[in-house]
Design a protein around this motif. Structure first.
Motif, PDB file in Angstrom:
ATOM      1  N   ARG A 133      -6.325  10.092  -6.867  1.00 32.17           N
ATOM      2  CA  ARG A 133      -5.260  10.999  -6.443  1.00 32.17           C
ATOM      3  C   ARG A 133      -3.960  10.223  -6.285  1.00 32.17           C
ATOM      4  N   CYS A 134      -2.873  10.837  -6.695  1.00 31.17           N
ATOM      5  CA  CYS A 134      -1.576  10.162  -6.656  1.00 31.17           C
ATOM      6  C   CYS A 134      -1.115   9.861  -5.232  1.00 31.17           C
ATOM      7  N   THR A 135      -1.732  10.524  -4.256  1.00 31.38           N
ATOM      8  CA  THR A 135      -1.341  10.314  -2.858  1.00 31.38           C
ATOM      9  C   THR A 135      -2.085   9.157  -2.200  1.00 31.38           C
ATOM     10  N   GLU A 136      -3.031   8.559  -2.920  1.00 29.78           N
ATOM     11  CA  GLU A 136      -3.691   7.375  -2.372  1.00 29.78           C
ATOM     12  C   GLU A 136      -2.681   6.245  -2.230  1.00 29.78           C
ATOM     13  N   ARG A 137      -2.994   5.277  -1.375  1.00 29.26           N
ATOM     14  CA  ARG A 137      -2.089   4.147  -1.156  1.00 29.26           C
ATOM     15  C   ARG A 137      -2.730   2.883  -1.736  1.00 29.26           C
ATOM     16  N   TRP A 186      -2.025   0.420  -8.971  1.00 27.20           N
ATOM     17  CA  TRP A 186      -1.607   1.569  -9.773  1.00 27.20           C
ATOM     18  C   TRP A 186      -1.292   1.156 -11.209  1.00 27.20           C
ATOM     19  N   ASP A 189      -2.352  16.311  -9.429  1.00 31.41           N
ATOM     20  CA  ASP A 189      -2.362  15.178  -8.498  1.00 31.41           C
ATOM     21  C   ASP A 189      -3.226  14.031  -9.031  1.00 31.41           C
ATOM     22  N   THR A 236       1.991   5.160  -2.121  1.00 32.04           N
ATOM     23  CA  THR A 236       1.552   6.205  -3.035  1.00 32.04           C
ATOM     24  C   THR A 236       2.139   5.932  -4.413  1.00 32.04           C
ATOM     25  N   GLU A 272       4.255   7.744  -6.293  1.00 30.02           N
ATOM     26  CA  GLU A 272       5.701   7.970  -6.363  1.00 30.02           C
ATOM     27  C   GLU A 272       6.467   6.950  -5.542  1.00 30.02           C
ATOM     28  N   GLU A 273       5.928   6.564  -4.402  1.00 30.48           N
ATOM     29  CA  GLU A 273       6.587   5.534  -3.596  1.00 30.48           C
ATOM     30  C   GLU A 273       6.616   4.196  -4.333  1.00 30.48           C
ATOM     31  N   SER A 274       5.571   3.914  -5.073  1.00 29.49           N
ATOM     32  CA  SER A 274       5.517   2.683  -5.852  1.00 29.49           C
ATOM     33  C   SER A 274       6.584   2.690  -6.941  1.00 29.49           C
ATOM     34  N   LYS A 282       0.867  -1.184   0.000  1.00 28.89           N
ATOM     35  CA  LYS A 282       0.000   0.000   0.000  1.00 28.89           C
ATOM     36  C   LYS A 282       0.904   1.236   0.000  1.00 28.89           C
TER      37      LYS A 282
END
Length: 457
Positions: free
Chosen positions: A360-364, A306, A344, A262, A264-266, A260
């Motif tokens: 939203r790109c900030t979703e996990r 994603w 976003d 975001t 960018e983290e992915s 889970k």
């Protein structure tokens, strides 16, 4: 079946003022509602605030995703992105415009060619007859060709064998030509009784797929003709990292589906696994089906992951992270309006149906890593004709020239050091033996020194 390659959908004669009656005045006796609607791009509050007062009309979806092909949903009647279909009553005094009494040998539909073989036959007989006609038992992998074959079999008025069969008592089915089995069209009346090992499937007159013993005689079979001509075959030696799955020219890692993170983290997580990898991009329906089959077989039906797609603020458009062209999409209906998007905005896909949605790109969410591996070896096998003959001729000519140059160089070196060679006793007595039956006794043995003397004259 006539809408393949056309607009995203067509208007049909139904609207929200009276959803139980067609605009022609007939009562609605059949419905085919879509499991999703265009309002998926907006939440309920946004939809109500923007479009609550607008009249809604019915659209028949032309989305190539088989979960949505032919499904109905409401859309604003003022929307201009759709085509339409007109209908008029049939003149019963005239014979049908189409007849299946005299079928052509090859029946063309889009990029496919079909043959119909007739006569009482088992499934195995049907396969043999298709092979004798340079074809395979038909495989049906999308709703468009299913619709075409439904009309064909309905006009023939008898059931026909297709290439679907089971080797494990009906637990799994496969196409005899190896096509994927994501799309299905089982008849609702078909049941699981009398399942036998190696059971086979036929298409009934209503287009539904039904099971039967493979030895059951049926009146005919549907064959699919393989594309004509021999195409060059290119094989790639593609090596994927451990635990990654190879498909086409790419490698896929499905382990992060349960993560889970975001957007960018992915992306960063994928780069750390393999520095050439990134979040999943999907470039074709074939690739989309591969990904879905992998996820379904692992039990991830209810996950959302994603996609490597984001809103590029500079170009004011949605873009893939690897810069590949947007040639394939899988939105529930039509592509989202970029005027409503923000920086976003990213995209995810639901595993249950493979459809794409904005988020939203900030979703996990979970994600899949994909890398395009450098190809180690490429081997092309093609018919030797045309340009290939030219290549071979050029290669032979080069070899001859190289041999001639080497021979000339050796002769030059020999002439330059002739005195040294003459002092070699072994060469002084060497000779060439004439083996021709026409040789005379006087020229039967020719000394190499004599040849040198004559060549110098």
């Amino acid at each position: 079946m006539l809408l393949q390659g056309s607009s995203v959908g067509v208007w049909i004669g139904l609207w929200d003022e009276d959803p139980d009656t067609w605009t022609s005045g007939k009562k609605v006796s059949y419905t085919n509602w879509s499991p999703v609607s265009p309002r998926s791009f907006l939440n309920d509050d946004e939809w109500v605030s923007r479009f609550a007062n607008e009249q809604l009309c019915m659209v028949l979806s032309n989305n190539h995703n088989f979960h949505l092909t032919g499904k109905w949903y409401f859309e604003r009647c003022s929307e201009s992105a759709y085509g339409f279909v007109c209908q008029k009553p049939q003149d019963v005094s005239k014979p049908p415009a189409h007849s299946c009494r005299h079928l052509p040998d090859n029946i063309e539909y889009r990029s496919h060619t079909y043959k119909v073989v007739s006569g009482n036959m088992s499934w195995y007989d049907a396969m043999h007859m298709c092979t004798e006609n340079d074809s395979d038992l038909v495989s049906v992998t999308d709703a468009y060709h299913q619709a075409f074959l439904t009309v064909l079999v309905n006009r023939l008025a008898v059931p026909h064998w297709i290439g679907l069969y089971s080797q494990d008592s009906g637990i799994n089915y496969q196409w005899s030509d190896g096509s994927d089995t994501v799309y299905t069209h089982w008849d609702a009346a078909d049941d699981d009784e009398d399942i036998v090992n190696g059971e086979c499937v036929y298409m009934d007159v209503n287009g539904g797929w039904r099971r039967a013993d493979c030895e059951t005689p049926l009146p005919g079979a549907l064959c699919h003709v393989s594309p004509a001509g021999i195409k060059p075959f290119i094989s790639y030696e593609l090596v994927c990292p451990s635990t990654w799955v190879k498909f086409g020219q790419g490698c896929y890692n499905f382990e992060p589906v349960v993560e889970k993170l975001t957007f960018e983290e992915s992306r960063e997580h994928c780069r750390q696994k393999v520095n050439t990898s990134d979040v999943l991009t999907i470039e074709s329906e074939t690739e989309n089906r591969f990904v879905l089959e992998q996820l379904w077989s692992s039990g991830f039906h209810h996950h959302t992951v994603w996609l490597g797609m984001y809103f590029n603020f500079d170009t004011d458009s949605l873009a893939w992270v690897d810069g590949s062209p947007m040639e394939y999409t899988n939105w529930p209906s039509k592509a989202p309006d970029t005027k409503l998007l923000t920086a976003d905005t990213c995209v995810n896909t639901r595993v249950v149906d493979g459809l794409w949605y904005l988020s939203r790109c900030t979703e996990r969410l979970g994600f899949i890593c994909k890398t395009i591996t450098n190809v180690g070896t490429e081997v092309e096998v093609a018919p030797i004709n045309g340009v290939y003959h030219g290549v071979i001729a050029a290669a032979v000519l080069v070899a001859v020239l190289v041999f001639a140059l080497l021979a000339g160089a050796m002769w030059f070196m020999y002439k330059r050091n002739a005195s040294r060679f003459q002092r070699l006793p072994t060469l002084g007595s060497a000779y060439y033996r004439q083996t021709s039956s026409q040789a005379t006794e006087s020229d039967g043995n020719v000394l190499i020194t004599d040849l040198e003397a004559h060549s110098g004259e």
